[in-house]
Design a protein around this motif. Structure first.
Motif, PDB file in Angstrom:
ATOM      1  N   THR A 310     -40.304 -41.297 -18.219  1.00 25.06           N
ATOM      2  CA  THR A 310     -39.775 -42.497 -17.573  1.00 25.06           C
ATOM      3  C   THR A 310     -40.157 -43.747 -18.369  1.00 25.06           C
ATOM      4  N   ALA A 311     -41.421 -43.785 -18.808  1.00 27.39           N
ATOM      5  CA  ALA A 311     -41.895 -44.933 -19.587  1.00 27.39           C
ATOM      6  C   ALA A 311     -41.153 -45.042 -20.925  1.00 27.39           C
ATOM      7  N   ALA A 312     -40.657 -43.910 -21.428  1.00 26.12           N
ATOM      8  CA  ALA A 312     -39.927 -43.908 -22.694  1.00 26.12           C
ATOM      9  C   ALA A 312     -38.436 -44.157 -22.499  1.00 26.12           C
ATOM     10  N   GLY A 313     -38.010 -44.393 -21.253  1.00 27.00           N
ATOM     11  CA  GLY A 313     -36.605 -44.651 -20.977  1.00 27.00           C
ATOM     12  C   GLY A 313     -35.775 -43.401 -20.739  1.00 27.00           C
ATOM     13  N   VAL A 314     -36.434 -42.269 -20.546  1.00 30.53           N
ATOM     14  CA  VAL A 314     -35.735 -41.012 -20.275  1.00 30.53           C
ATOM     15  C   VAL A 314     -35.552 -40.878 -18.763  1.00 30.53           C
ATOM     16  N   GLU A 315     -34.319 -40.610 -18.325  1.00 30.14           N
ATOM     17  CA  GLU A 315     -34.048 -40.483 -16.895  1.00 30.14           C
ATOM     18  C   GLU A 315     -34.456 -39.093 -16.404  1.00 30.14           C
ATOM     19  N   VAL A 316     -35.224 -39.051 -15.338  1.00 34.25           N
ATOM     20  CA  VAL A 316     -35.716 -37.794 -14.774  1.00 34.25           C
ATOM     21  C   VAL A 316     -34.969 -37.522 -13.475  1.00 34.25           C
ATOM     22  N   VAL A 317     -34.249 -36.392 -13.417  1.00 34.81           N
ATOM     23  CA  VAL A 317     -33.460 -36.049 -12.236  1.00 34.81           C
ATOM     24  C   VAL A 317     -33.805 -34.641 -11.770  1.00 34.81           C
ATOM     25  N   TYR A 318     -33.557 -34.383 -10.489  1.00 39.75           N
ATOM     26  CA  TYR A 318     -33.864 -33.096  -9.878  1.00 39.75           C
ATOM     27  C   TYR A 318     -32.580 -32.463  -9.345  1.00 39.75           C
ATOM     28  N   PRO A 319     -32.477 -31.137  -9.385  1.00 41.30           N
ATOM     29  CA  PRO A 319     -31.261 -30.474  -8.912  1.00 41.30           C
ATOM     30  C   PRO A 319     -31.043 -30.693  -7.413  1.00 41.30           C
ATOM     31  N   ASP A 320     -29.782 -30.822  -7.012  1.00 41.31           N
ATOM     32  CA  ASP A 320     -29.463 -30.882  -5.588  1.00 41.31           C
ATOM     33  C   ASP A 320     -29.378 -29.457  -5.043  1.00 41.31           C
ATOM     34  N   GLU A 321     -29.167 -29.323  -3.735  1.00 44.38           N
ATOM     35  CA  GLU A 321     -29.174 -28.008  -3.101  1.00 44.38           C
ATOM     36  C   GLU A 321     -28.077 -27.100  -3.657  1.00 44.38           C
ATOM     37  N   GLU A 322     -26.913 -27.673  -3.941  1.00 45.39           N
ATOM     38  CA  GLU A 322     -25.836 -26.857  -4.496  1.00 45.39           C
ATOM     39  C   GLU A 322     -26.236 -26.296  -5.863  1.00 45.39           C
ATOM     40  N   SER A 323     -26.867 -27.120  -6.688  1.00 47.30           N
ATOM     41  CA  SER A 323     -27.293 -26.665  -8.011  1.00 47.30           C
ATOM     42  C   SER A 323     -28.359 -25.581  -7.903  1.00 47.30           C
ATOM     43  N   ILE A 324     -29.282 -25.752  -6.964  1.00 43.87           N
ATOM     44  CA  ILE A 324     -30.330 -24.736  -6.773  1.00 43.87           C
ATOM     45  C   ILE A 324     -29.712 -23.408  -6.361  1.00 43.87           C
ATOM     46  N   ALA A 325     -28.725 -23.453  -5.495  1.00 51.68           N
ATOM     47  CA  ALA A 325     -28.055 -22.218  -5.074  1.00 51.68           C
ATOM     48  C   ALA A 325     -27.358 -21.547  -6.264  1.00 51.68           C
ATOM     49  N   ILE A 326     -26.720 -22.350  -7.101  1.00 46.95           N
ATOM     50  CA  ILE A 326     -26.050 -21.801  -8.284  1.00 46.95           C
ATOM     51  C   ILE A 326     -27.079 -21.158  -9.216  1.00 46.95           C
TER      52      ILE A 326
END
Length: 360
Positions: A310-326
C-alpha cells in the motif's frame, strides 16, 4: 601408609580436574534445589568433549535464510556446545540449486541443508510429497500449526523423507500464496481469465490456474518478468514477494491466500544417525530453535507486507464471495484430477477429511 594413600588421592584429584567438564563433577552430590543450571553446565561440558564440524550449504533464495536461519543456527550450535561444534559453510550457489543439493545431501557430501518442499520432493522421486500445496488445504497459520507443525502431516513428511535418507529436523514456513500483478486491478477472479500467471513448476499450480482460465508459465525471473510484461501476475507468498521486491514493479495484489508453501531445516539421515547422543541433541536443539525463530520472522513479514504494498502505491484487494466459490470449485477439480499423483497414504486421509467442498 598414610603418605601412600595421600599420594594416590592427589593423583586422582588431578585426573578429575583434567577431565573435560570435570569442574562440574561435584554437581552429582549437590542438594536438589530445583535449579537445573548446574545440570545444563554439565551437559555442555560433556558436549565440549566431542568436536564436530558440520558441512552446511544453502540453495534456497532469500535473505531470511542467509541472514537469519543459518547465522542463528551457527550461533546456537556454538553456544550449546561451548564452541566444540563448528560449521564449514559452503558458499551459496557453488554446489548448484536444490535439485543438485539434495542429491549431495543424500550422498553424504553435505550434512545440513535448508530445503523447500519442492527441494525435498526432488529427493523422493517415487513419492510426491508436495500435496501440502493443494489449494484450500491449509489457509491460516492456525491450520498450519494444528494440522501440520503439530499434527500428522509433518510426521508423514518426515517418515517419507527418512526412507530416502533425508532427516527433516524442523519445518520453517513460506507463507500463504496470493497473486501480485500489473495492469488493471481485478475486481473478480474472472477478470484474470486469459492472463499469464507465473507459477511454481509443479502440477498443482498449472492444473489449478488453468481451471481458472489463466495461462501458466514457470522459470521466468519474477521481478523482470513483471517489469517487462512477460507475465501478467505471479502466485507467491508475501514473504517471497518481499524477498524479490515485487511491490516495486506491481500495480495490484489479489489476496487469495488459498495455497501454502514451506521449507525445512534438513540433514543427511546417515549423518545425524552417526552422531553421538550429545552431538545429536545439540544439533537438533539448535536447528529447531533457529527454524522456529525464522518461522516467526517470515510470518511477521507476511503480516506486514500488504502495508508495504500500500505504501508503495500497490492496490490490495480481496476476492468477493463469487470469486471464492469459483476458486473453491477449481480447487475441488484440482484435488480430484491429481489425486493419484501424490503420496497415496497421505491422499487417502486428505480426500476423506480435507477435500474442499464443491460449490454448485
Amino acid at each position: 601408609m598414610k603418605r601412600f594413600w595421600a599420594t594416590i588421592l592427589a593423583a586422582l584429584m588431578m585426573l578429575s580436574l583434567a577431565a573435560c567438564g570435570g569442574d562440574n563433577a561435584d554437581t552429582t552430590d549437590t542438594e536438589d534445589t530445583g535449579d537445573t543450571s548446574t545440570e545444563d553446565t554439565a551437559t555442555d561440558g560433556e558436549a565440549a568433549c566431542e568436536p564436530l564440524t558440520i558441512k552446511m550449504y544453502n540453495a534456497v533464495a532469500g535473505q531470511t535464510v542467509d541472514g537469519t536461519l543459518i547465522p542463528k543456527t551457527i550461533e546456537l550450535l556454538e553456544e550449546y556446545s561451548n564452541g566444540a561444534i563448528t560449521v564449514d559453510l559452503i558458499p551459496a550457489g557453488t554446489l548448484g540449486a536444490e535439485k543438485e543439493a539434495v542429491q549431495l545431501l543424500q550422498m553424504g557430501d553435505i550434512d545440513m541443508l535448508p530445503l523447500s518442499i519442492d527441494g525435498v520432493d526432488f529427493g523422493t522421486p517415487d513419492v510426491n510429497m508436495n500435496w501440502t500445496s493443494l489449494p484450500y488445504l491449509l489457509t491460516s497459520w492456525e491450520a498450519v500449526d494444528s494440522e501440520y507443525n503439530n499434527g500428522w502431516m509433518l510426521e508423514r513428511h518426515r517418515e517419507v523423507a527418512a526412507e530416502y535418507g533425508i532427516d527433516i529436523i524442523e519445518n520453517i514456513d513460506n507463507g500463504l500464496k496470493s497473486l501480485i500483478g500489473t495492469g488493471p486491478t481485478p475486481s473478480s477472479i474472472k477478470d484474470l481469465a486469459g492472463k499469464i500467471v507465473r507459477v511454481p513448476d509443479i502440477p498443482i499450480f498449472h492444473y489449478y490456474y488453468e481451471q481458472l482460465g489463466l495461462t501458466t508459465v514457470a522459470g521466468i525471473d519474477q521481478y523482470t518478468g513483471l517489469q517487462q510484461g512477460t507475465m501478467d501476475c505471479i502466485t507467491n507468498s508475501p514473504w517471497a514477494m518481499n524477498v524479490f521486491h515485487l511491490e516495486e514493479v506491481a500495480d495490484w495484489v489479489y489476496v487469495t491466500a488459498e495455497s501454502w508453501g514451506t521449507m525445512y531445516w534438513t540433514a543427511s539421515l546417515d549423518w545425524t544417525s552417526s552422531l553421538t547422543d550429545a552431538q545429536r541433541e545439540i544439533v537438533y536443539q539448535a536447528a529447531k530453535e533457529a527454524a522456529q525463530y525464522t518461522r516467526q520472522e517470515i510470518r511477521d513479514t507476511c503480516e506486514t507486507y500488504w502495508d508495504t504494498c500500500t505504501a508503495a502505491g500497490v492496490e490490495v484487494v480481496y476476492p468477493d464471495e463469487e470469486s471464492i466459490a469459483i476458486m473453491k470449485n477449481a480447487a475441488y477439480n484440482t484435488w480430484m484430477g491429481l489425486e493419484d499423483e501424490f503420496d497415496p497414504v497421505a491422499m487417502e486421509r486428505l480426500m476423506a477429511d480435507y477435500l474442499p467442498e464443491e460449490i454448485s
